[in-house]
Every structure is written in structure tokens, then in C-alpha cells.
Design a protein around this motif. Structure first.
Motif, PDB file in Angstrom:
ATOM      1  N   GLY A 171     -11.028   6.748  34.511  1.00  0.00           N
ATOM      2  CA  GLY A 171      -9.861   5.879  34.486  1.00  0.00           C
ATOM      3  C   GLY A 171      -9.656   5.218  33.136  1.00  0.00           C
ATOM      4  N   LYS A 172     -10.743   4.787  32.512  1.00  0.00           N
ATOM      5  CA  LYS A 172     -10.642   4.141  31.210  1.00  0.00           C
ATOM      6  C   LYS A 172     -10.219   5.132  30.134  1.00  0.00           C
ATOM      7  N   MET A 173     -10.747   6.353  30.184  1.00  0.00           N
ATOM      8  CA  MET A 173     -10.342   7.360  29.210  1.00  0.00           C
ATOM      9  C   MET A 173      -8.843   7.627  29.315  1.00  0.00           C
ATOM     10  N   ARG A 174      -8.334   7.705  30.525  1.00  0.00           N
ATOM     11  CA  ARG A 174      -6.916   7.995  30.705  1.00  0.00           C
ATOM     12  C   ARG A 174      -6.041   6.824  30.276  1.00  0.00           C
ATOM     13  N   SER A 175      -6.459   5.609  30.610  1.00  0.00           N
ATOM     14  CA  SER A 175      -5.626   4.447  30.260  1.00  0.00           C
ATOM     15  C   SER A 175      -5.678   4.131  28.764  1.00  0.00           C
ATOM     16  N   SER A 176      -6.766   4.522  28.106  1.00  0.00           N
ATOM     17  CA  SER A 176      -6.924   4.221  26.680  1.00  0.00           C
ATOM     18  C   SER A 176      -6.415   5.332  25.777  1.00  0.00           C
ATOM     19  N   TRP A 177      -6.101   6.481  26.344  1.00  0.00           N
ATOM     20  CA  TRP A 177      -5.765   7.639  25.523  1.00  0.00           C
ATOM     21  C   TRP A 177      -4.488   7.400  24.727  1.00  0.00           C
ATOM     22  N   ARG A 178      -4.482   7.962  23.527  1.00  0.00           N
ATOM     23  CA  ARG A 178      -3.317   7.856  22.652  1.00  0.00           C
ATOM     24  C   ARG A 178      -2.911   9.238  22.161  1.00  0.00           C
ATOM     25  N   GLN A 179      -1.666   9.374  21.738  1.00  0.00           N
ATOM     26  CA  GLN A 179      -1.111  10.673  21.375  1.00  0.00           C
ATOM     27  C   GLN A 179      -1.219  10.976  19.877  1.00  0.00           C
ATOM     28  N   GLU A 180      -1.662  10.011  19.067  1.00  0.00           N
ATOM     29  CA  GLU A 180      -1.554  10.133  17.623  1.00  0.00           C
ATOM     30  C   GLU A 180      -2.308  11.343  17.062  1.00  0.00           C
ATOM     31  N   GLY A 181      -1.602  12.151  16.303  1.00  0.00           N
ATOM     32  CA  GLY A 181      -2.212  13.217  15.529  1.00  0.00           C
ATOM     33  C   GLY A 181      -2.226  14.587  16.174  1.00  0.00           C
ATOM     34  N   PHE A 182      -1.987  14.678  17.455  1.00  0.00           N
ATOM     35  CA  PHE A 182      -2.072  15.976  18.123  1.00  0.00           C
ATOM     36  C   PHE A 182      -0.820  16.806  17.871  1.00  0.00           C
ATOM     37  N   VAL A 213      -9.528  10.807  18.901  1.00  0.00           N
ATOM     38  CA  VAL A 213     -10.641  11.116  19.808  1.00  0.00           C
ATOM     39  C   VAL A 213     -11.796  10.143  19.590  1.00  0.00           C
ATOM     40  N   GLY A 214     -12.189   9.967  18.342  1.00  0.00           N
ATOM     41  CA  GLY A 214     -13.317   9.075  18.050  1.00  0.00           C
ATOM     42  C   GLY A 214     -13.053   7.651  18.459  1.00  0.00           C
ATOM     43  N   ALA A 215     -11.840   7.157  18.206  1.00  0.00           N
ATOM     44  CA  ALA A 215     -11.529   5.763  18.526  1.00  0.00           C
ATOM     45  C   ALA A 215     -11.572   5.517  20.026  1.00  0.00           C
ATOM     46  N   VAL A 216     -11.007   6.427  20.817  1.00  0.00           N
ATOM     47  CA  VAL A 216     -10.994   6.235  22.268  1.00  0.00           C
ATOM     48  C   VAL A 216     -12.405   6.342  22.832  1.00  0.00           C
ATOM     49  N   VAL A 217     -13.169   7.318  22.376  1.00  0.00           N
ATOM     50  CA  VAL A 217     -14.545   7.464  22.857  1.00  0.00           C
ATOM     51  C   VAL A 217     -15.362   6.217  22.538  1.00  0.00           C
ATOM     52  N   HIS A 218     -15.239   5.705  21.330  1.00  0.00           N
ATOM     53  CA  HIS A 218     -15.971   4.486  20.969  1.00  0.00           C
ATOM     54  C   HIS A 218     -15.538   3.306  21.842  1.00  0.00           C
ATOM     55  N   ARG A 244       0.843  -1.194   0.000  1.00  0.00           N
ATOM     56  CA  ARG A 244       0.000   0.000   0.000  1.00  0.00           C
ATOM     57  C   ARG A 244       0.880   1.246   0.000  1.00  0.00           C
ATOM     58  N   PRO A 245       0.533   2.245  -0.801  1.00  0.00           N
ATOM     59  CA  PRO A 245       1.293   3.498  -0.792  1.00  0.00           C
ATOM     60  C   PRO A 245       1.303   4.119   0.607  1.00  0.00           C
ATOM     61  N   PRO A 246       2.347   4.877   0.917  1.00  0.00           N
ATOM     62  CA  PRO A 246       2.445   5.455   2.266  1.00  0.00           C
ATOM     63  C   PRO A 246       1.311   6.432   2.553  1.00  0.00           C
ATOM     64  N   LYS A 247       0.739   6.293   3.734  1.00  0.00           N
ATOM     65  CA  LYS A 247      -0.303   7.206   4.181  1.00  0.00           C
ATOM     66  C   LYS A 247       0.332   8.365   4.938  1.00  0.00           C
ATOM     67  N   GLY A 248      -0.421   9.427   5.063  1.00  0.00           N
ATOM     68  CA  GLY A 248       0.023  10.548   5.867  1.00  0.00           C
ATOM     69  C   GLY A 248      -0.055  10.213   7.343  1.00  0.00           C
ATOM     70  N   PRO A 249       0.275  11.164   8.202  1.00  0.00           N
ATOM     71  CA  PRO A 249       0.232  10.921   9.649  1.00  0.00           C
ATOM     72  C   PRO A 249      -1.198  10.692  10.127  1.00  0.00           C
ATOM     73  N   PRO A 250      -1.355  10.048  11.281  1.00  0.00           N
ATOM     74  CA  PRO A 250      -2.709   9.826  11.807  1.00  0.00           C
ATOM     75  C   PRO A 250      -3.387  11.138  12.178  1.00  0.00           C
ATOM     76  N   TRP A 251      -4.709  11.091  12.198  1.00  0.00           N
ATOM     77  CA  TRP A 251      -5.515  12.279  12.484  1.00  0.00           C
ATOM     78  C   TRP A 251      -5.895  12.323  13.962  1.00  0.00           C
ATOM     79  N   ALA A 252      -5.780  13.498  14.552  1.00  0.00           N
ATOM     80  CA  ALA A 252      -6.144  13.646  15.967  1.00  0.00           C
ATOM     81  C   ALA A 252      -7.632  13.385  16.189  1.00  0.00           C
ATOM     82  N   HIS A 253      -8.484  13.844  15.265  1.00  0.00           N
ATOM     83  CA  HIS A 253      -9.918  13.632  15.468  1.00  0.00           C
ATOM     84  C   HIS A 253     -10.276  12.145  15.402  1.00  0.00           C
ATOM     85  N   ASN A 254      -9.499  11.372  14.641  1.00  0.00           N
ATOM     86  CA  ASN A 254      -9.736   9.923  14.647  1.00  0.00           C
ATOM     87  C   ASN A 254      -9.316   9.303  15.968  1.00  0.00           C
TER      88      ASN A 254
END
Length: 286
Positions: free
Chosen positions: A78-89, A51-56, A39-49
Motif C-alpha cells: 500500500g505504501k509503495m503504491r501511494s508513494s509512487w511517482r511518475q517522474e522520468g519514466f 525508484v530510489g527515492a520511493v524505496v528509501h 540556477r541553470p535549467p536542469k534536464g528532466p528527472p531520472w526514473a532511477h532516482n
């Protein structure tokens, strides 16, 4: 399509709503996403994605995995904090700010919920077939109300939603048809739960509207199947661009492949990975 043996059933085109909509939106993006290897290289991950992934993920745990006594604000935090990711910000400060903002958003959404309420299904895959396609997708939540099923989809984008959004959504209509087929229950209602505004955009489908969406899905599937057949027969680069042409639009700046698509870059330069966050946060970023 499989035409190897006369009299054998036609091979069904297998797709999700996302796959169909990718083909409808831009055939070059579809080719890059589903056909090119590697697959061709994708750009960096999106911050809004992010947010959506962790909330879901947190809402799936809340409704689908946690027993009622665990469904408390402290557990959500606690779950929001443990699941949070830095991608895209943009940086750690923006990420931390959005972690707290997203936590408040989920807590607000759940504030009046009954911790003992049990949806019929959470993160449930539903599917159905037509004469030409096998369509499937995963539903965020399926509620049971007044002897009917209700399709619930969580939304975290910055734009408020309307009943027109709910009724016009191809994915939601296909989820209705899939839920009917898999669960053998009546189902007409779809709901988009918009967490940033804590509002619900709802619509009720009828046979006519569902038939319209099914015809649209089949039409896209037919075109995608024909294009994939051409691809597997072998195409030169020029032929590939003819069968899977770019479809430039202002949305190109949001495409994962914007950086390697010259036609898209001419229409809209690639967006910053955090550009999908809402306006107030963008103002703060300035």
C-alpha cells in the motif's frame, strides 16, 4: 574563509559528501548546482532516482515510523503504491511495471526481517568537524550490533556491489566518523544493502582507512572553499570557466546539466531519463 578579525577562528567549510563529490567529479556542475543564481535549467528527472527515492521512503517508514504490528507485506504494498511517482519514466506502462518490480524488490529485502527489530536510528543526520571543515550527512539506517554501530545504506542501482565499493565510499567513511562524534559509540562497519540482488556489501574500517578518507574530504573541501572565495569576489564568464572548468567524461550523459554543457555533449550525448533502469527493462523498451 573568514579573515575579517585577526585572531578569530577560521570559518569552516560546510559540506555534505554529495557536495564534496560533486566538486571532485566536475567543477562546472558544482558551480551550476551550488553557486549560480538563478540556477541553470536542469534536464528532466531520472526514473532511477524516482525508484530510489520511493524505496528509501518506504524503508524509512517501515523501520522508523511504523509500529511492529503494521510492518506487514500489505502495508508495504500500500505504501509503495501511494508513494509512487511518475517522474522520468518513458510512459505509464513502464512506470506501472517498475512500481510492481520495486514493490517486489522491497518485499524480497524485508522477507526475512524481524518486524520487531528497532534500528538505533533511521534517516539520522550525523556530523563532525575538522580543523578546516564541518562535514555532515544523513544516514539511511544505523544498526546496533555487538556493542558497535553499523552504518547501513540502501542501494537500488543496477550494478551489484562489492566490499571494495563499501570500503572506498567517501560518504560511508564520513558517516562512520559522524556517528562516532554524535552518538559517542564505537563504529567501524559499513554496509551497502543492494536491493535488486538482495545482497550486502560490507567492510570494516580501521583508523588508517578513516584517516585516508578524512584527508581526502579535507583536501576537496579546501579546493572547493578556495574556488567559492574566487566566485564571491566576482568573476567574468571566462574566469568562472577557468576556476570551475568542465571535466568531460563518458559520465556527462548522466549529468543534470548535460543539455547546456557543450563540452559534455561532445563526449557523451544526454541520456534518456529512463536509461538508468536495468538492462532487461531497456530491452523491453526497445
Amino acid at each position: 574563509m573568514n579573515e575579517m578579525l585577526p585572531g578569530m577562528p577560521t570559518e569552516l567549510f560546510v559540506a555534505t559528501p554529495t557536495k564534496l563529490l560533486n566538486f571532485a567529479d566536475c567543477k562546472r556542475k558544482y558551480r551550476y548546482t551550488y553557486l549560480e543564481t538563478p540556477r541553470p535549467p536542469k534536464g528532466p528527472p531520472w526514473a532511477h532516482n524516482t525508484v530510489g527515492a520511493v524505496v528509501h521512503e518506504v524503508l524509512a517508514d517501515f523501520y522508523g515510523r511504523w509500529p511492529a504490528p503494521r510492518r506487514t507485506p500489505d502495508e508495504v504494498v500500500g505504501k509503495m503504491r501511494s508513494s509512487w511517482r511518475q517522474e522520468g519514466f518513458r510512459d505509464e506502462q513502464q512506470s506501472a511495471s517498475w512500481r510492481e518490480r520495486s514493490t517486489d524488490m522491497v518485499l524480497g529485502y524485508l522477507r526475512d526481517s524481524d518486524p520487531y527489530y528497532e534500528p538505533l536510528a533511521v534517516e539520522r543526520t550525523v556530523a563532525f568537524t575538522t580543523e578546516r571543515a564541518s562535514l555532515r550527512g544523513r544516514v539511511d539506517r544505523i544498526d546496533e550490533r555487538a556493542d558497535q554501530l553499523v552504518i547501513v545504506d540502501y542501494k537500488t542501482g543496477r550494478r551489484p556491489l562489492t566490499s571494495t565499493d563499501a570500503r572506498s565510499s567517501l560518504a560511508m567513511a564520513l558517516y562512520v566518523l559522524g556517528a562516532r562524534r554524535v552518538l559517542h559509540r564505537a563504529c567501524t562497519r559499513v554496509e551497502l544493502h543492494h536491493l535488486p540482488t538482495n545482497t550486502i556489501a560490507a567492510a570494516d574500517h580501521d583508523d588508517q582507512s578513516l584517516a585516508h578518507h578524512q584527508r581526502r574530504a579535507e583536501s576537496i573541501a579546501d579546493d572547493a572553499a578556495a574556488a567559492e572565495t574566487r566566485w564571491h569576489e566576482g568573476l567574468t564568464l571566462a574566469e568562472a570557466d577557468e576556476v570551475f572548468p568542465p571535466e568531460p567524461s563518458p559520465l556527462c550523459g548522466w549529468c543534470d546539466f548535460a543539455r547546456i554543457c557543450p563540452q559534455g555533449r561532445r563526449v557523451a550525448p544526454p541520456r534518456d531519463p529512463w536509461a538508468g533502469l536495468d538492462d532487461s527493462d531497456i530491452a523491453e523498451a526497445g
